[in-house]
Each structure stands twice: as structure tokens, then as C-alpha cells.
Design a protein around this motif. Structure first.
Motif, short mmCIF file in Angstrom:
data_model
loop_
_atom_site.label_atom_id
_atom_site.label_comp_id
_atom_site.label_asym_id
_atom_site.label_seq_id
_atom_site.Cartn_x
_atom_site.Cartn_y
_atom_site.Cartn_z
N GLY A 52 0.79 -1.22 0.00
CA GLY A 52 0.00 0.00 0.00
C GLY A 52 0.83 1.27 0.00
N ILE A 53 0.38 2.25 0.78
CA ILE A 53 1.05 3.55 0.81
C ILE A 53 2.47 3.44 1.33
CG2 ILE A 53 0.26 4.12 3.14
CD1 ILE A 53 0.59 6.51 0.11
N VAL A 95 2.61 2.84 8.15
CA VAL A 95 1.26 2.75 8.71
C VAL A 95 0.64 1.39 8.40
CG1 VAL A 95 0.86 5.23 8.61
CG2 VAL A 95 0.24 3.82 6.66
N PHE A 96 -0.32 0.97 9.24
CA PHE A 96 -1.00 -0.31 9.01
C PHE A 96 -2.38 -0.26 9.67
CE2 PHE A 96 1.08 -0.58 13.07
CZ PHE A 96 0.26 -1.36 13.87
N PRO A 114 -11.63 -1.15 11.70
CA PRO A 114 -10.21 -0.95 11.38
C PRO A 114 -9.73 0.42 11.88
CG PRO A 114 -11.56 -0.53 9.46
CD PRO A 114 -12.50 -0.97 10.54
N VAL A 115 -8.59 0.43 12.51
CA VAL A 115 -7.99 1.67 13.01
C VAL A 115 -6.59 1.80 12.42
CG1 VAL A 115 -7.24 2.96 15.04
CG2 VAL A 115 -9.32 1.56 15.14
N LEU A 116 -6.30 2.97 11.90
CA LEU A 116 -4.98 3.21 11.30
C LEU A 116 -3.95 3.43 12.40
CD1 LEU A 116 -3.66 3.50 8.48
CD2 LEU A 116 -3.89 5.98 8.76
N LYS A 117 -2.90 2.60 12.41
CA LYS A 117 -1.83 2.70 13.39
C LYS A 117 -0.51 2.96 12.68
CE LYS A 117 -2.61 1.76 17.20
NZ LYS A 117 -3.05 2.65 18.33
N HIS A 118 0.55 3.13 13.45
CA HIS A 118 1.84 3.41 12.82
C HIS A 118 2.98 2.84 13.65
CE1 HIS A 118 2.46 6.36 15.99
NE2 HIS A 118 3.70 6.47 15.58
N TYR A 119 4.12 2.73 13.00
CA TYR A 119 5.38 2.47 13.69
C TYR A 119 6.50 3.07 12.86
CZ TYR A 119 5.79 -1.66 10.58
OH TYR A 119 5.84 -2.49 9.50
N ASN A 120 7.70 3.10 13.40
CA ASN A 120 8.84 3.76 12.75
C ASN A 120 9.90 2.75 12.35
OD1 ASN A 120 7.79 6.44 13.19
ND2 ASN A 120 8.34 6.20 15.34
N VAL A 121 10.48 2.95 11.18
CA VAL A 121 11.52 2.06 10.69
C VAL A 121 12.72 2.86 10.21
CG1 VAL A 121 9.94 0.21 10.03
CG2 VAL A 121 10.49 2.01 8.38
N PHE A 122 13.83 2.16 10.08
CA PHE A 122 15.07 2.75 9.60
C PHE A 122 15.59 1.90 8.44
CE2 PHE A 122 14.65 3.84 14.01
CZ PHE A 122 15.04 5.17 14.09
N ASN A 123 16.19 2.55 7.46
CA ASN A 123 16.84 1.79 6.41
C ASN A 123 18.07 1.10 6.98
OD1 ASN A 123 18.89 1.60 3.91
ND2 ASN A 123 16.80 1.67 3.13
#
Length: 325
Positions: A52-53, A95-96, A114-123
């Protein structure tokens, strides 16, 4: 964020997309070879592709920052893999959707929403101690990069050029600090494309206020605007001029024509654009080559091997340039 205030993830995603577009991260021209990941963002821990996005967000971030790897990881996942995110590195948003059980306010029935949640990632390239699966490998049959003497002479002859550093997987010019960043020569499909790309960024640098002053460091323009489109065309045409002097013929002008066609609405049918851009591109190439012209078509040339060789052609180019002014 104020305590108790809910994050608007929809707005954050939208703002991030607009930020990337304003920064000009759409890669319409990229001859730099990537690793083995093929450009699809994936999680290093699970090996799964993002969807997705998130595909747009992470791929665009990788392009904007010059990351060569397609693999991403959370802070905790990096630690679990005996790696570490480097101090000062900034995370990217993912986001998920998560299903939550609740009751319908009117009927009292058990439902899930459904609720839009998020988390953070690093390359992975933002981390130490981790080896991405798509890290470039050296092909034993690869011919070592050999500089083109005439192209190198052009770069060396640019007397007030910006600083040039190598690394990452893209090429760009930072007008605010007057610096060119470009991938290592070995990462390009061939040496002609390396120099064509470097010439493109060198032409951009002539727009700095201390050179030809096209407003690059004082009047930043958003991606897709007429001024941005013209500057890109100037850089492509100027690179073509320099490539001709160097004796190489990269496919730059054809791509510029496609770029103009794709942005016709933004350019608002400016029939003078190509002629005006060609004149500016010629001036940029002249600046880099150390050439200057008088009103009488007499040419004053700074002594360099390239300029001396092209002195006769320069006089002809000066005559043609006056048609563009």
C-alpha cells in the motif's frame, strides 16, 4: 505533541508525500545501478514486502536519502539482530490497519473496526552491524572504472566549482551548501552515464547566486512548477553541451523532451521555454569551460586543454547564442 492529543496519521502521510514532491524526488532519470532488491521495500527481520502507501513512502524516502538498500527495520529489530541504529538517524513512518473489537453504539452488537496505526523504521544503511541481503557485490568480470580524460578535464577546469562527494545511490546538487553528491562511478551503468549525470549537476551549480545566479539558493521553487521544469531542462541541455565537448553522447536531450511533454500543463504552453533554456544552458556550459564572450563575438578563453581544442567551435556557438538572448 500535546498530551492526550491523537495523531492525525492521514495528514502526516499526506504531508510526507507533498514534502517529497516539493523536494523533487520523482526519479525520471536514474542511470545508477542499485543492489539486488529491485526497488521494492522489504522488512529485514521478516523478509516480507511492505504494501500500500508504505511502498510509496519508503521507496521515495530511499530515493530522497540515497539509500542503496531496499531493506528496513525497527529500532528493536536492529538490536535483536545485534545491530544498532546510528545516533542522530531519523526514522521513516510506516502505517497499518489494526482491527479492534467493540460494540455498536446503537445496536450493542459485537463488531470490529479498522484503526490506522503506525510504527517507525530505519533503512539498513542507517544502522551499524547489519548486512543487507541486497548489498552490491563486485562482479569479477566487471571492467574497472577508467576515467575519460576529456571529461575529467572539464570537471578539473571548472575553477569555482562546488564541492563534490561520492556515495549513496543517487545524484543531486544542494544549493544551500553548494555541494554535489553523486554515487560512486562504479555504480553507474557505464562511465558515459556517470559523466553525463555529473555534468547535469555541475550545470545546476552554475545557477548559484555567486555564479550565474538563477536563484537556486535564494528562490527555491517547488517540484513541477514552470521555474523548476526550466531549470531541469537547462541542466539537461547544458549536460548535453558538455558531453559533446567531452566526446560522449548520453541520452539526455530525448529524456528532457519527454519531461517537457509530461509537464505541459504546468509549463502553460510557454513557447519560449526551449529557446530561453538553451541560451541559459549555453551560458552554464561556457561558465564551466571557462569561456567568456564579448559583444563583438570575439572570444576570451581561459587556457585549458579542452577550451583550447574547442576555441573555433566556441566562436560559432557564440553567434548562435545571440539568437537565444
Amino acid at each position: 505533541m500535546a498530551k492526550g492529543k491523537t495523531r492525525d496519521l492521514y495528514q502526516e502521510v499526506t504531508d510526507r508525500i507533498l514534502e517529497l514532491l516539493d523536494a523533487g524526488t520523482v526519479p525520471w532519470r536514474n542511470p545508477i545501478q542499485r543492489g539486488g532488491g529491485q526497488g521494492w521495500p522489504k522488512n529485514l527481520d521478516s523478509g516480507k514486502r511492505y504494501r500500500g502507501i508504505n511502498v510509496f513512502l519508503l521507496a521515495s524516502m530511499a530515493w530522497a536519502k540515497g539509500y542503496g538498500s531496499d531493506y528496513w527495520i525497527t529500532f528493536k529489530q536492529a538490536q535483536k539482530a545485534n545491530g544498532a541504529v546510528r545516533k542522530g538517524e531519523k526514522s521513516s513512518l510506516v502505517v497499518f490497519w489494526k482491527q479492534y473489537a467493540t460494540k455498536d453504539r446503537e445496536t450493542g452488537e459485537e463488531i470490529t473496526i479498522p484503526v490506522l496505526k503506525h510504527y517507525n523504521v530505519f533503512n539498513v544503511e542507517q544502522c551499524d552491524g547489519l548486512q543487507p541481503p541486497d548489498a552490491p557485490t563486485i562482479d569479477p568480470n566487471t571492467v574497472p572504472f577508467e576515467p575519460l580524460d576529456r571529461a575529467e578535464a572539464i570537471v578539473a577546469g571548472y575553477r569555482d566549482k562546488p564541492s563534490i562527494s561520492h556515495g549513496g545511490s543517487r545524484a543531486f546538487y544542494r544549493p544551500r551548501i553548494d555541494e554535489i553528491r553523486i554515487a560512486d562511478p562504479e555504480r553507474f551503468s557505464d562511465r558515459e552515464n556517470y559523466y553525463a549525470t555529473l555534468f547535469h549537476e555541475l550545470v545546476h551549480s552554475t545557477g548559484h547566486s555567486k555564479r550565474l545566479n538563477r536563484g537556486l539558493d535564494t528562490n527555491l521553487t517547488p517540484f513541477g512548477s514552470p521555474d523548476y521544469s526550466k531549470e531541469e531542462l537547462i541542466a539537461e541541455m547544458g549536460a548535453a553541451f558538455l558531453a559533446a565537448v567531452a566526446g560522449i553522447s548520453p541520452p539526455t536531450i530525448e529524456q528532457s523532451a519527454a519531461y517537457i511533454d509530461g509537464w505541459q500543463k504546468q509549463l502553460k504552453g510557454d513557447k519560449r521555454l526551449v529557446v530561453s533554456a538553451a541560451g541559459a544552458a549555453q551560458k552554464a556550459a561556457d561558465w564551466i569551460l571557462g569561456e567568456s564572450f564579448t559583444e563583438a563575438v570575439e572570444t576570451t578563453v581561459v587556457e585549458t586543454p579542452i577550451v583550447a581544442e574547442r576555441q573555433k567551435e566556441a566562436r560559432t556557438a557564440d553567434s548562435q547564442l545571440k539568437l537565444f538572448q
